[in-house]
Design an enzyme around this catalytic site. Structure first.
Site, PDB file in Angstrom:
ATOM      1  N   TYR A 125      13.602 -12.304  20.464  1.00  0.00           N
ATOM      2  CA  TYR A 125      14.206 -13.636  20.644  1.00  0.00           C
ATOM      3  C   TYR A 125      15.728 -13.505  20.628  1.00  0.00           C
ATOM      4  O   TYR A 125      16.422 -14.064  21.484  1.00  0.00           O
ATOM      5  CB  TYR A 125      13.707 -14.547  19.524  1.00  0.00           C
ATOM      6  CG  TYR A 125      14.451 -15.847  19.347  1.00  0.00           C
ATOM      7  CD1 TYR A 125      14.073 -16.985  20.073  1.00  0.00           C
ATOM      8  CD2 TYR A 125      15.509 -15.977  18.441  1.00  0.00           C
ATOM      9  CE1 TYR A 125      14.751 -18.200  19.887  1.00  0.00           C
ATOM     10  CE2 TYR A 125      16.178 -17.172  18.252  1.00  0.00           C
ATOM     11  CZ  TYR A 125      15.789 -18.277  18.980  1.00  0.00           C
ATOM     12  OH  TYR A 125      16.448 -19.469  18.795  1.00  0.00           O
ATOM     13  N   SER A 177      21.986 -19.008  20.223  1.00  0.00           N
ATOM     14  CA  SER A 177      21.642 -18.984  18.801  1.00  0.00           C
ATOM     15  C   SER A 177      22.567 -17.994  18.105  1.00  0.00           C
ATOM     16  O   SER A 177      23.040 -17.028  18.739  1.00  0.00           O
ATOM     17  CB  SER A 177      20.193 -18.519  18.619  1.00  0.00           C
ATOM     18  OG  SER A 177      19.933 -18.252  17.249  1.00  0.00           O
TER      19      SER A 177
HETATM   20  P1  NAP Z   1      11.359 -26.898  18.761  1.00  0.00           P
HETATM   21  O1  NAP Z   1      11.570 -27.957  17.726  1.00  0.00           O
HETATM   22  O2  NAP Z   1      10.321 -25.868  18.547  1.00  0.00           O
HETATM   23  O3  NAP Z   1      11.124 -27.631  20.175  1.00  0.00           O
HETATM   24  C1  NAP Z   1      10.924 -26.840  21.312  1.00  0.00           C
HETATM   25  C2  NAP Z   1      11.024 -27.724  22.538  1.00  0.00           C
HETATM   26  O4  NAP Z   1      10.934 -26.881  23.685  1.00  0.00           O
HETATM   27  C3  NAP Z   1       9.887 -28.723  22.640  1.00  0.00           C
HETATM   28  O5  NAP Z   1      10.394 -29.883  23.236  1.00  0.00           O
HETATM   29  C4  NAP Z   1       8.891 -28.017  23.555  1.00  0.00           C
HETATM   30  O6  NAP Z   1       8.052 -28.908  24.305  1.00  0.00           O
HETATM   31  C5  NAP Z   1       9.842 -27.296  24.484  1.00  0.00           C
HETATM   32  N1  NAP Z   1       9.273 -26.117  25.158  1.00  0.00           N
HETATM   33  C6  NAP Z   1       8.770 -24.982  24.593  1.00  0.00           C
HETATM   34  N2  NAP Z   1       8.368 -24.122  25.550  1.00  0.00           N
HETATM   35  C7  NAP Z   1       8.618 -24.726  26.737  1.00  0.00           C
HETATM   36  C8  NAP Z   1       8.413 -24.349  28.085  1.00  0.00           C
HETATM   37  N3  NAP Z   1       7.858 -23.181  28.429  1.00  0.00           N
HETATM   38  N4  NAP Z   1       8.796 -25.228  29.056  1.00  0.00           N
HETATM   39  C9  NAP Z   1       9.348 -26.395  28.736  1.00  0.00           C
HETATM   40  N5  NAP Z   1       9.561 -26.825  27.479  1.00  0.00           N
HETATM   41  C10 NAP Z   1       9.189 -25.988  26.489  1.00  0.00           C
HETATM   42  O7  NAP Z   1      12.723 -26.082  19.012  1.00  0.00           O
HETATM   43  P2  NAP Z   1      14.233 -26.399  18.563  1.00  0.00           P
HETATM   44  O8  NAP Z   1      14.421 -25.869  17.199  1.00  0.00           O
HETATM   45  O9  NAP Z   1      14.575 -27.805  18.867  1.00  0.00           O
HETATM   46  O10 NAP Z   1      15.010 -25.401  19.533  1.00  0.00           O
HETATM   47  C11 NAP Z   1      15.635 -25.822  20.732  1.00  0.00           C
HETATM   48  C12 NAP Z   1      16.538 -24.711  21.243  1.00  0.00           C
HETATM   49  O11 NAP Z   1      17.500 -24.386  20.240  1.00  0.00           O
HETATM   50  C13 NAP Z   1      15.786 -23.411  21.545  1.00  0.00           C
HETATM   51  O12 NAP Z   1      16.339 -22.802  22.694  1.00  0.00           O
HETATM   52  C14 NAP Z   1      16.051 -22.570  20.312  1.00  0.00           C
HETATM   53  O13 NAP Z   1      15.973 -21.201  20.601  1.00  0.00           O
HETATM   54  C15 NAP Z   1      17.449 -22.998  19.954  1.00  0.00           C
HETATM   55  N6  NAP Z   1      17.801 -22.757  18.544  1.00  0.00           N
HETATM   56  C16 NAP Z   1      17.124 -23.362  17.530  1.00  0.00           C
HETATM   57  C17 NAP Z   1      17.479 -23.080  16.213  1.00  0.00           C
HETATM   58  C18 NAP Z   1      16.789 -23.702  15.034  1.00  0.00           C
HETATM   59  O14 NAP Z   1      17.069 -23.282  13.883  1.00  0.00           O
HETATM   60  N7  NAP Z   1      15.904 -24.681  15.224  1.00  0.00           N
HETATM   61  C19 NAP Z   1      18.516 -22.179  15.960  1.00  0.00           C
HETATM   62  C20 NAP Z   1      19.172 -21.584  17.015  1.00  0.00           C
HETATM   63  C21 NAP Z   1      18.816 -21.883  18.308  1.00  0.00           C
HETATM   64  P3  NAP Z   1       6.679 -29.536  23.702  1.00  0.00           P
HETATM   65  O15 NAP Z   1       7.106 -30.626  22.753  1.00  0.00           O
HETATM   66  O16 NAP Z   1       5.969 -30.050  24.894  1.00  0.00           O
HETATM   67  O17 NAP Z   1       5.978 -28.410  22.997  1.00  0.00           O
END
Ligand code: NAP
Length: 254
Positions: free
Chosen positions: A163, A149
Site C-alpha cells: 500500500y 498517505s
Molecule cells: P474508507 O473509509 O475505507 O473508504 C473507502 C472508499 O473508497 C469507500 O467510499 C469505498 O466505496 C471506496 N472504494 C474502495 N475501493 C473502490 C474501488 N475499487 N472503486 C471505487 N471506489 C472504491 O477509506 P478512507 O480512510 O476514507 O480513505 C480514503 C483515501 O485516503 C484512500 O486513498 C486512503 O488510502 C487514503 N488515506 C487514508 C488514511 C486513513 O487513515 N484513513 C490515511 C492516509 C491515506 P464503498 O463505500 O462502495 O465500499
C-alpha cells in the site's frame, strides 16, 4: 460586457471517487458547501453513497451517484461520462478511492491482495487522471487532488508496504502530471493524510489501529475526515491558484 460581479458563475463540477464513506464522503459534503456539484463514485456500498448524496443535496448541490470500480477502465469512463451528461463539463477530480488489503508482512500477503491494491490505488488513479486530463484540457482549466498517505514516506512496515508503495507512486504521478498539465491550465496536487478516523483500519483487520498510533503523533490525536476534506477543498479552490505539483501532508506532525 456583462458585469462579472453580478453574473452568476457556473458551479464547478467535481468527480469524487470513493465518495460514499470516510474521507471521500467528508470531501463531498465540504465541496457541496463550497459550491461544487458532484459526481460521487462508489464500488459497493450504495446505501452509504445515497446517505452522503442526501447530505450533499441538503447543502444545495447537485449530486449524481455512480457505482464505478476505479480499477476498471470502462467504469471510470462511465463515471466521467455520467458526470458530464448530468452535471456539465468536469473541472475537478478527487482521486480518493483506496484499499489496503489485510494488515500483515509482505511475505504473508497474497498475490491477489497485491494485485488488487495496485489495481485500485495506482491503475485506478492513472485511469481517472487520464480521463480528467482530457476533459479538463478541453475546458482549459481544472484541478486534480490525489489522495496519497504518510505511508509513502514512512513505508508502513509490518502493516502494508505494498500500500505504501502505491502511495509513493501517487506522489510521483502528482509531480509528473502537474508538469505535463500545467500548460493546459490544470493543477495537480496530492494530500497525504496521517492516521484518520475512518472505516479503513477496521476493514484492514484492526479497528483499534488508529488509536494505537496516538503516542507517535506529535499533535497527540487521530485526525478526522473533515480535516482532510478541508485541505482537499483548499487545493481545489481559487485560493490555491498558484499551487501545483505539491504533496500536502496533513498528519498531526507524523
Ligand atoms: P474508507 O473509509 O475505507 O473508504 C473507502 C472508499 O473508497 C469507500 O467510499 C469505498 O466505496 C471506496 N472504494 C474502495 N475501493 C473502490 C474501488 N475499487 N472503486 C471505487 N471506489 C472504491 O477509506 P478512507 O480512510 O476514507 O480513505 C480514503 C483515501 O485516503 C484512500 O486513498 C486512503 O488510502 C487514503 N488515506 C487514508 C488514511 C486513513 O487513515 N484513513 C490515511 C492516509 C491515506 P464503498 O463505500 O462502495 O465500499
Amino acid at each position: 460586457m456583462p458585469d462579472s460581479s453580478t453574473t452568476p458563475q457556473p458551479r464547478p463540477v467535481t468527480v469524487v471517487t470513493g465518495g460514499s464513506r470516510g474521507i471521500g464522503a467528508a470531501t463531498c459534503i465540504r465541496l457541496a458547501a463550497d459550491g461544487h456539484d458532484l459526481a460521487l463514485g462508489f464500488v459497493s456500498n450504495a446505501e452509504a453513497a445515497e446517505r452522503t448524496a442526501a447530505a450533499v443535496r441538503a447543502a444545495g448541490a447537485r449530486c449524481v451517484t455512480v457505482r464505478a470500480d476505479t480499477a476498471e477502465e470502462a467504469d471510470v469512463e462511465r463515471l466521467f461520462d455520467t458526470a458530464a451528461e448530468q452535471l456539465g463539463p468536469v473541472t475537478g477530480l478527487v482521486n480518493n478511492a483506496g484499499v489496503t488489503g489485510p494488515l500483515g508482512r509482505l511475505a504473508d500477503t497474497s498475490a491477489e491482495t497485491l494485485r488488487r491494491v495496485v489495481d485500485v490505488n495506482l491503475l485506478g488513479y492513472l485511469l481517472c487522471c487520464r480521463r480528467a486530463a482530457k476533459d479538463m484540457a478541453a475546458v482549459g482549466a481544472g484541478a486534480i487532488v490525489n489522495l496519497s498517505s504518510v505511508a509513502a514516506t514512512l513505508g508502513s512496515p509490518g502493516d502494508f508496504v505494498h500500500y505504501a508503495a502505491t502511495k509513493a507512486a501517487t506522489d510521483a504521478l502528482t509531480i509528473g502530471l502537474s508538469k505535463e498539465l500545467g500548460p493546459d491550465g490544470i493543477r495537480v496536487n496530492a494530500v497525504a493524510p496521517g492516521m484518520i478516523d475512518t472505516d479503513m483500519h477496521a476493514t484492514a483487520g484492526d479497528p483499534g489501529r488508529a488509536d494505537a498510533a496516538v503516542p507517535g503523533i506529535p499533535l497527540g490525536r487521530v485526525g478526522s475526515a473533515p480535516e482532510i476534506a478541508a485541505a482537499i477543498a483548499w487545493l481545489l479552490s481559487g485560493e490555491a491558484s498558484y499551487v501545483t505539483g505539491t504533496v500536502l501532508r496533513v498528519s498531526g506532525g507524523r
